[in-house]
Design a protein around this motif. Sequence first.
Motif, PDB file in Angstrom:
ATOM      1  N   THR A  73       0.750  -1.167   0.195  1.00 35.08           N
ATOM      2  CA  THR A  73      -0.084  -0.065  -0.001  1.00 35.08           C
ATOM      3  C   THR A  73       0.778   1.188  -0.070  1.00 35.08           C
ATOM      4  OG1 THR A  73      -2.016  -1.090   1.169  1.00 35.08           O
ATOM      5  CG2 THR A  73      -1.661   1.369   1.223  1.00 35.08           C
ATOM      6  N   PRO A  74       0.721   2.191  -0.868  1.00 35.80           N
ATOM      7  CA  PRO A  74       1.452   3.421  -0.980  1.00 35.80           C
ATOM      8  C   PRO A  74       0.972   4.229   0.141  1.00 35.80           C
ATOM      9  CG  PRO A  74      -0.041   3.503  -2.599  1.00 35.80           C
ATOM     10  CD  PRO A  74      -0.241   2.067  -2.041  1.00 35.80           C
ATOM     11  N   LEU A  75       1.976   5.112   0.667  1.00 35.61           N
ATOM     12  CA  LEU A  75       1.786   5.716   2.114  1.00 35.61           C
ATOM     13  C   LEU A  75       2.687   6.984   1.959  1.00 35.61           C
ATOM     14  CD1 LEU A  75       1.954   3.018   4.910  1.00 35.61           C
ATOM     15  CD2 LEU A  75      -0.254   4.379   3.982  1.00 35.61           C
ATOM     16  N   GLU A  76       2.251   8.280   2.280  1.00 35.36           N
ATOM     17  CA  GLU A  76       2.941   9.447   2.599  1.00 35.36           C
ATOM     18  C   GLU A  76       3.410   9.563   3.865  1.00 35.36           C
ATOM     19  OE1 GLU A  76       2.505  13.814   0.499  1.00 35.36           O
ATOM     20  OE2 GLU A  76       0.878  13.105   1.645  1.00 35.36           O
ATOM     21  N   ILE A  77       4.832   9.630   4.108  1.00 40.16           N
ATOM     22  CA  ILE A  77       5.352  10.138   5.323  1.00 40.16           C
ATOM     23  C   ILE A  77       5.316  11.558   5.301  1.00 40.16           C
ATOM     24  CG2 ILE A  77       7.476  10.140   6.469  1.00 40.16           C
ATOM     25  CD1 ILE A  77       8.456   7.563   5.393  1.00 40.16           C
ATOM     26  N   THR A  78       4.789  12.209   6.581  1.00 42.74           N
ATOM     27  CA  THR A  78       4.518  13.454   6.709  1.00 42.74           C
ATOM     28  C   THR A  78       5.526  13.986   7.940  1.00 42.74           C
ATOM     29  OG1 THR A  78       2.777  13.105   8.082  1.00 42.74           O
ATOM     30  CG2 THR A  78       2.258  13.612   5.697  1.00 42.74           C
ATOM     31  N   ALA A  79       6.083  13.139   8.815  1.00 45.05           N
ATOM     32  CA  ALA A  79       6.781  13.464   9.591  1.00 45.05           C
ATOM     33  C   ALA A  79       7.977  12.343   9.985  1.00 45.05           C
ATOM     34  CB  ALA A  79       6.164  14.088  10.976  1.00 45.05           C
ATOM     35  N   GLU A  80       8.740  12.471  10.960  1.00 42.25           N
ATOM     36  CA  GLU A  80       9.944  11.597  11.695  1.00 42.25           C
ATOM     37  C   GLU A  80      10.147  11.809  12.909  1.00 42.25           C
ATOM     38  OE1 GLU A  80      13.273  11.970   9.361  1.00 42.25           O
ATOM     39  OE2 GLU A  80      12.481  11.160   7.431  1.00 42.25           O
ATOM     40  N   ARG A  90      -4.236   7.100   1.084  1.00 40.48           N
ATOM     41  CA  ARG A  90      -4.884   8.094  -0.055  1.00 40.48           C
ATOM     42  C   ARG A  90      -6.107   8.898   0.456  1.00 40.48           C
ATOM     43  NH1 ARG A  90      -7.687   4.119  -4.317  1.00 40.48           N
ATOM     44  NH2 ARG A  90      -9.716   3.596  -3.004  1.00 40.48           N
ATOM     45  N   ASP A  91      -6.641   8.210   1.585  1.00 42.73           N
ATOM     46  CA  ASP A  91      -8.094   8.956   2.136  1.00 42.73           C
ATOM     47  C   ASP A  91      -7.613   9.914   3.148  1.00 42.73           C
ATOM     48  OD1 ASP A  91      -9.613   7.186   0.482  1.00 42.73           O
ATOM     49  OD2 ASP A  91      -9.427   5.529   2.008  1.00 42.73           O
ATOM     50  N   GLY A  92      -6.261  10.000   3.347  1.00 43.75           N
ATOM     51  CA  GLY A  92      -6.201  10.990   4.694  1.00 43.75           C
ATOM     52  C   GLY A  92      -5.991  10.286   5.841  1.00 43.75           C
ATOM     53  N   ALA A  93      -6.115   9.118   5.919  1.00 46.26           N
ATOM     54  CA  ALA A  93      -6.162   8.469   7.336  1.00 46.26           C
ATOM     55  C   ALA A  93      -4.689   8.148   7.484  1.00 46.26           C
ATOM     56  CB  ALA A  93      -6.871   7.328   7.224  1.00 46.26           C
ATOM     57  N   GLY A  94      -4.284   8.398   8.931  1.00 51.26           N
ATOM     58  CA  GLY A  94      -2.905   7.994   9.229  1.00 51.26           C
ATOM     59  C   GLY A  94      -2.620   8.252  10.730  1.00 51.26           C
ATOM     60  N   ARG A 106       8.256   1.997  -4.683  1.00 54.64           N
ATOM     61  CA  ARG A 106       7.150   2.994  -4.982  1.00 54.64           C
ATOM     62  C   ARG A 106       6.236   2.242  -5.608  1.00 54.64           C
ATOM     63  NH1 ARG A 106       8.752   8.356  -4.929  1.00 54.64           N
ATOM     64  NH2 ARG A 106       6.439   8.747  -5.099  1.00 54.64           N
ATOM     65  N   THR A 107       4.857   2.426  -4.891  1.00 51.89           N
ATOM     66  CA  THR A 107       3.649   1.774  -5.466  1.00 51.89           C
ATOM     67  C   THR A 107       2.639   2.811  -5.746  1.00 51.89           C
ATOM     68  OG1 THR A 107       2.751   1.237  -3.258  1.00 51.89           O
ATOM     69  CG2 THR A 107       4.151  -0.310  -4.427  1.00 51.89           C
ATOM     70  N   ALA A 108       1.685   2.603  -6.295  1.00 44.19           N
ATOM     71  CA  ALA A 108       0.530   3.524  -6.553  1.00 44.19           C
ATOM     72  C   ALA A 108      -0.736   2.728  -6.495  1.00 44.19           C
ATOM     73  CB  ALA A 108       0.675   4.218  -8.000  1.00 44.19           C
ATOM     74  N   ILE A 109      -1.901   3.238  -6.219  1.00 47.03           N
ATOM     75  CA  ILE A 109      -3.070   3.077  -6.390  1.00 47.03           C
ATOM     76  C   ILE A 109      -4.072   3.633  -7.495  1.00 47.03           C
ATOM     77  CG2 ILE A 109      -5.180   2.869  -5.050  1.00 47.03           C
ATOM     78  CD1 ILE A 109      -3.856   2.838  -2.581  1.00 47.03           C
ATOM     79  N   ALA A 110      -4.637   2.652  -8.336  1.00 43.72           N
ATOM     80  CA  ALA A 110      -5.436   3.139  -9.351  1.00 43.72           C
ATOM     81  C   ALA A 110      -6.818   3.961  -8.757  1.00 43.72           C
ATOM     82  CB  ALA A 110      -6.112   2.306 -10.198  1.00 43.72           C
ATOM     83  N   GLU A 111      -6.695   5.467  -9.403  1.00 40.19           N
ATOM     84  CA  GLU A 111      -7.750   6.198  -8.509  1.00 40.19           C
ATOM     85  C   GLU A 111      -9.364   6.307  -9.507  1.00 40.19           C
ATOM     86  OE1 GLU A 111      -7.066   8.724  -5.608  1.00 40.19           O
ATOM     87  OE2 GLU A 111      -7.160   6.725  -5.589  1.00 40.19           O
ATOM     88  N   GLN A 112      -9.092   5.501 -10.480  1.00 33.60           N
ATOM     89  CA  GLN A 112     -10.491   5.438 -11.109  1.00 33.60           C
ATOM     90  C   GLN A 112     -10.623   4.093 -11.741  1.00 33.60           C
ATOM     91  OE1 GLN A 112      -9.302   6.825 -15.779  1.00 33.60           O
ATOM     92  NE2 GLN A 112      -9.215   8.603 -14.162  1.00 33.60           N
ATOM     93  N   ASP A 113     -11.810   3.724 -12.063  1.00 37.56           N
ATOM     94  CA  ASP A 113     -12.170   2.214 -12.612  1.00 37.56           C
ATOM     95  C   ASP A 113     -11.754   2.146 -13.944  1.00 37.56           C
ATOM     96  OD1 ASP A 113     -13.058  -0.064 -11.887  1.00 37.56           O
ATOM     97  OD2 ASP A 113     -15.296   0.009 -12.417  1.00 37.56           O
ATOM     98  N   MET A 114     -11.396   1.123 -14.403  1.00 36.17           N
ATOM     99  CA  MET A 114     -11.041   0.698 -15.376  1.00 36.17           C
ATOM    100  C   MET A 114      -9.756   1.637 -15.946  1.00 36.17           C
ATOM    101  SD  MET A 114     -12.411  -2.088 -16.405  1.00 36.17           S
ATOM    102  CE  MET A 114     -12.239  -2.817 -14.588  1.00 36.17           C
TER     103      MET A 114
END
Length: 173
Positions: A73-80, A90-94, A106-114
């Motif tokens: 799952t891709p995640l964004e690091i915002t602090a250490e 991607r939903d802002g949960a963290g 590095r991975t990514a999530i498809a943000e649109q169907d098909m």
Amino acid sequence: MSLKSTFPGIAPGLFACVIAGLAAALPARADERGPVTNLPLPRFVSMKAAEANVRRGPSLTHRIDWVFKHEDTPLEITAEHGHWRRVRDRDGAGGWVHYSLLSGVRTAIAEQDMLELHAQPDPNAIVIARLEIGVIARIETCTPGWCRLEVAGYEGWTPKETIWGVAADEILE
């Protein structure tokens, strides 16, 4: 006139804590570096583990708010903080995750169907595969407008704005 002189009744130590708390709540600047790794903040990583406890603070004594349950799952690091990284999905949960559960892959999530993967970074190029929304793919490279992804043996290009896991201005080689 300093901020401190604006609030003369606040003790110096308390004032410093208030200012530090405000700074921690602000979003990271584009040129900010992590105090532990000296790597850019924010930055994207992925989950190395199949499960990761997401804690309210950077230690084992903090409460577990939820559990991320998908490897890559891709995640964004915002602090250490020490061995801990504050991440968001991607939903802002963290929350805070131990660094050993994260990977630089590095991975990514498809943000649109098909979501279409093209043979070339061109919307008129042959479509190699279509991804359902939420599919996780490995990022191979990114140009200013397109990223080459690999998933389940298929490789192809998709416009950068159709995925989550890479910054809009980021170029990966």
